[in-house]
Design a protein around this motif. Structure first.
Motif, PDB file in Angstrom:
ATOM      1  N   VAL A  61     -11.253  -7.123   9.588  1.00  0.00           N
ATOM      2  CA  VAL A  61     -10.763  -7.525   8.274  1.00  0.00           C
ATOM      3  C   VAL A  61      -9.551  -8.408   8.527  1.00  0.00           C
ATOM      4  CG1 VAL A  61      -9.691  -6.748   6.136  1.00  0.00           C
ATOM      5  CG2 VAL A  61     -11.599  -5.464   7.102  1.00  0.00           C
ATOM      6  N   VAL A  62      -9.605  -9.665   8.107  1.00  0.00           N
ATOM      7  CA  VAL A  62      -8.542 -10.626   8.401  1.00  0.00           C
ATOM      8  C   VAL A  62      -7.549 -10.650   7.243  1.00  0.00           C
ATOM      9  CG1 VAL A  62      -8.001 -13.040   8.908  1.00  0.00           C
ATOM     10  CG2 VAL A  62     -10.122 -12.007   9.788  1.00  0.00           C
ATOM     11  N   VAL A  63      -6.282 -10.455   7.565  1.00  0.00           N
ATOM     12  CA  VAL A  63      -5.230 -10.495   6.546  1.00  0.00           C
ATOM     13  C   VAL A  63      -4.076 -11.353   7.057  1.00  0.00           C
ATOM     14  CG1 VAL A  63      -5.792  -8.227   5.609  1.00  0.00           C
ATOM     15  CG2 VAL A  63      -4.099  -8.401   7.429  1.00  0.00           C
ATOM     16  N   LYS A  64      -3.347 -11.935   6.126  1.00  0.00           N
ATOM     17  CA  LYS A  64      -2.180 -12.693   6.534  1.00  0.00           C
ATOM     18  C   LYS A  64      -1.023 -11.734   6.797  1.00  0.00           C
ATOM     19  CE  LYS A  64       0.048 -13.811   2.117  1.00  0.00           C
ATOM     20  NZ  LYS A  64       0.545 -14.922   1.260  1.00  0.00           N
ATOM     21  N   ASP A  65      -0.012 -12.247   7.417  1.00  0.00           N
ATOM     22  CA  ASP A  65       1.122 -11.418   7.832  1.00  0.00           C
ATOM     23  C   ASP A  65       2.030 -11.138   6.632  1.00  0.00           C
ATOM     24  OD1 ASP A  65       2.900 -10.037   9.424  1.00  0.00           O
ATOM     25  OD2 ASP A  65       3.979 -11.837  10.058  1.00  0.00           O
ATOM     26  N   ALA A  66       1.683 -10.089   5.889  1.00  0.00           N
ATOM     27  CA  ALA A  66       2.481  -9.640   4.754  1.00  0.00           C
ATOM     28  C   ALA A  66       2.892  -8.199   5.011  1.00  0.00           C
ATOM     29  CB  ALA A  66       1.674  -9.740   3.464  1.00  0.00           C
ATOM     30  N   PRO A  67       3.999  -7.729   4.426  1.00  0.00           N
ATOM     31  CA  PRO A  67       4.471  -6.368   4.703  1.00  0.00           C
ATOM     32  C   PRO A  67       3.393  -5.314   4.464  1.00  0.00           C
ATOM     33  CG  PRO A  67       6.138  -7.585   3.496  1.00  0.00           C
ATOM     34  CD  PRO A  67       4.911  -8.453   3.520  1.00  0.00           C
ATOM     35  N   GLY A  68       3.103  -4.521   5.497  1.00  0.00           N
ATOM     36  CA  GLY A  68       2.116  -3.470   5.382  1.00  0.00           C
ATOM     37  C   GLY A  68       0.676  -3.942   5.444  1.00  0.00           C
ATOM     38  N   PHE A  69       0.475  -5.288   5.563  1.00  0.00           N
ATOM     39  CA  PHE A  69      -0.859  -5.874   5.620  1.00  0.00           C
ATOM     40  C   PHE A  69      -1.676  -5.401   4.407  1.00  0.00           C
ATOM     41  CE2 PHE A  69       0.354  -4.876  10.200  1.00  0.00           C
ATOM     42  CZ  PHE A  69       1.186  -5.965  10.273  1.00  0.00           C
ATOM     43  N   ALA A  70      -2.919  -5.004   4.605  1.00  0.00           N
ATOM     44  CA  ALA A  70      -3.713  -4.480   3.482  1.00  0.00           C
ATOM     45  C   ALA A  70      -3.809  -2.969   3.562  1.00  0.00           C
ATOM     46  CB  ALA A  70      -5.100  -5.106   3.482  1.00  0.00           C
ATOM     47  N   SER A  71      -4.173  -2.465   4.727  1.00  0.00           N
ATOM     48  CA  SER A  71      -4.479  -1.037   4.864  1.00  0.00           C
ATOM     49  C   SER A  71      -3.244  -0.147   4.729  1.00  0.00           C
ATOM     50  CB  SER A  71      -5.157  -0.783   6.204  1.00  0.00           C
ATOM     51  OG  SER A  71      -4.309  -1.207   7.260  1.00  0.00           O
ATOM     52  N   SER A  72      -2.176  -0.474   5.458  1.00  0.00           N
ATOM     53  CA  SER A  72      -0.977   0.372   5.402  1.00  0.00           C
ATOM     54  C   SER A  72      -0.346   0.322   4.013  1.00  0.00           C
ATOM     55  CB  SER A  72       0.039  -0.072   6.452  1.00  0.00           C
ATOM     56  OG  SER A  72      -0.445   0.186   7.750  1.00  0.00           O
ATOM     57  N   ARG A  73      -0.356  -0.854   3.416  1.00  0.00           N
ATOM     58  CA  ARG A  73       0.266  -1.008   2.101  1.00  0.00           C
ATOM     59  C   ARG A  73      -0.449  -0.136   1.058  1.00  0.00           C
ATOM     60  NH1 ARG A  73       1.913  -6.953  -0.089  1.00  0.00           N
ATOM     61  NH2 ARG A  73       2.431  -6.482  -2.263  1.00  0.00           N
ATOM     62  N   LEU A  74      -1.767  -0.195   1.045  1.00  0.00           N
ATOM     63  CA  LEU A  74      -2.520   0.607   0.094  1.00  0.00           C
ATOM     64  C   LEU A  74      -2.510   2.086   0.469  1.00  0.00           C
ATOM     65  CD1 LEU A  74      -5.573  -1.758  -0.486  1.00  0.00           C
ATOM     66  CD2 LEU A  74      -3.846  -1.119  -2.180  1.00  0.00           C
ATOM     67  N   GLY A  75      -2.687   2.375   1.750  1.00  0.00           N
ATOM     68  CA  GLY A  75      -2.737   3.768   2.193  1.00  0.00           C
ATOM     69  C   GLY A  75      -1.432   4.500   1.950  1.00  0.00           C
ATOM     70  N   VAL A  76      -0.321   3.847   2.247  1.00  0.00           N
ATOM     71  CA  VAL A  76       0.983   4.476   2.044  1.00  0.00           C
ATOM     72  C   VAL A  76       1.274   4.633   0.555  1.00  0.00           C
ATOM     73  CG1 VAL A  76       3.473   4.165   2.340  1.00  0.00           C
ATOM     74  CG2 VAL A  76       1.935   3.795   4.268  1.00  0.00           C
ATOM     75  N   ALA A  77       0.889   3.650  -0.256  1.00  0.00           N
ATOM     76  CA  ALA A  77       1.120   3.760  -1.701  1.00  0.00           C
ATOM     77  C   ALA A  77       0.430   4.992  -2.272  1.00  0.00           C
ATOM     78  CB  ALA A  77       0.626   2.501  -2.405  1.00  0.00           C
ATOM     79  N   ILE A  78      -0.812   5.228  -1.869  1.00  0.00           N
ATOM     80  CA  ILE A  78      -1.545   6.402  -2.349  1.00  0.00           C
ATOM     81  C   ILE A  78      -0.905   7.682  -1.826  1.00  0.00           C
ATOM     82  CG2 ILE A  78      -3.758   7.608  -2.195  1.00  0.00           C
ATOM     83  CD1 ILE A  78      -5.068   4.803  -2.097  1.00  0.00           C
ATOM     84  N   ALA A  79      -0.522   7.684  -0.539  1.00  0.00           N
ATOM     85  CA  ALA A  79       0.084   8.873   0.048  1.00  0.00           C
ATOM     86  C   ALA A  79       1.403   9.227  -0.628  1.00  0.00           C
ATOM     87  CB  ALA A  79       0.302   8.664   1.541  1.00  0.00           C
ATOM     88  N   LEU A  80       2.223   8.228  -0.906  1.00  0.00           N
ATOM     89  CA  LEU A  80       3.516   8.496  -1.543  1.00  0.00           C
ATOM     90  C   LEU A  80       3.326   9.101  -2.934  1.00  0.00           C
ATOM     91  CD1 LEU A  80       5.572   5.316  -0.557  1.00  0.00           C
ATOM     92  CD2 LEU A  80       5.682   7.590   0.472  1.00  0.00           C
ATOM     93  N   GLU A  81       2.348   8.598  -3.688  1.00  0.00           N
ATOM     94  CA  GLU A  81       2.099   9.155  -5.016  1.00  0.00           C
ATOM     95  C   GLU A  81       1.567  10.579  -4.912  1.00  0.00           C
ATOM     96  OE1 GLU A  81       2.625   9.252  -8.936  1.00  0.00           O
ATOM     97  OE2 GLU A  81       3.238   7.643  -7.563  1.00  0.00           O
TER      98      GLU A  81
END
Length: 284
Positions: free
Chosen positions: A180-200
């Motif tokens: 899965v190709v993503v540009k260099d953004a904070p948390g990329f795609a997986s960490s950003r979404l995964g952490v958001a769900i975990a924090l909630e």
């Protein structure tokens, strides 16, 4: 400096032989490549070798081709980064610290500026890491457990050549995984979404909305998650996810602010599976 990026890898290095690094090494061994793992000291290197040997035996038990000797004769484990000489690719898999990764990148570059460096970072800027060296750099974010996961997040730094991206996708395919190709953004795609769900999910525990098991079951049964967000946080490590959340908060704002419960659990040493206790009890 003009680089050529092969579609097939014959010699691959892994810097850091923890659970992730050992899994990455095992994955490349399965393609038939020669693999070198370097860790910080003899004890860590021996532990890395034991992890890889166990993984190889598991693969053979499940019907992989070859013998244990034929796999392990392609494995080198040590403590000297100079073992990476003449390697086409080195995957950096050290802990999620900008200082440790800077030291790792610079150490690999001193061996050779020709080596492609792939970072397994789950949240740090690949562009920032690439700025430490003249080597070609790309992100290859593997998922835990590496043998079972079918995903590798390919993160493109500002300096990543298009040819390297195409080669990286071929390497991921050779591993039997999907890129899965993503540009260099904070948390990329997986960490950003995964952490958001975990924090909630952690906030819901903190507020007494439901038990950890019921929250996890809601996501597993209702949304077909393979594992619930709280159990996954235990697997990853609360300290690791806290560090990622704090980094994302610094880059993306307060929506990634870690709950007080998470901070308190980390302070008490309740880090998840590795400590024996997190949102669930693993001591038995």
């Amino acid at each position: 400096m003009k680089h050529s990026f092969p579609q097939e890898l014959h010699r691959v290095g892994v810097l850091g032989g923890g659970r992730m690094g050992a899994g990455i090494a095992h994955a490349f061994l399965a393609t038939g490549a020669e693999v070198t793992v370097v860790d910080i000291n003899d004890q860590a290197a021996q532990a890395a070798r034991e992890r890889i040997v166990k993984a190889v035996r598991g693969s053979l038990d499940r019907g992989a081709e070859g013998s244990e000797d034929s796999w392990l004769e392609r494995l080198t484990v040590g403590t000297d980064k100079n073992l990476f000489q003449d390697h086409q690719l080195v995957v950096e898999a050290v802990p999620e610290s900008i200082d440790l990764k800077k030291e790792a990148f610079e150490g690999i570059s001193r061996v050779s500026p020709e080596i492609v460096i792939a970072t397994n970072t789950s949240s740090l800027s690949v562009t920032d890491l690439a700025s430490f060296v003249s080597n070609p750099v790309i992100g290859l974010h593997f998922f835990n457990p590496v043998p079972a996961s079918k995903l590798v997040e390919v993160v493109v730094a500002d300096s990543t050549p298009q040819q390297l991206l195409e080669s990286a996708k071929a390497w991921v395919e050779a591993l039997g995984k999907t890129a899965v190709v993503v540009k260099d953004a904070p948390g990329f795609a997986s960490s950003r979404l995964g952490v958001a769900i975990a924090l909630e999910a952690i906030r819901m525990v903190e507020e007494g909305v439901a038990s950890p098991r019921d929250i996890d079951n809601a996501m597993v049964l209702g949304y077909k998650f393979p594992v619930g967000p709280l159990e996954l946080t235990d697997i990853v490590g609360l300290d690791v996810r806290l560090g990622i959340a704090e980094y994302l908060e610094s880059k993306l704002g307060e929506r990634f602010s870690p709950p007080q419960l998470m901070k308190d659990m980390v302070a008490r040493g309740e880090l998840g599976r590795k400590s024996g206790r997190g949102f669930y009890n693993y001591e038995d």
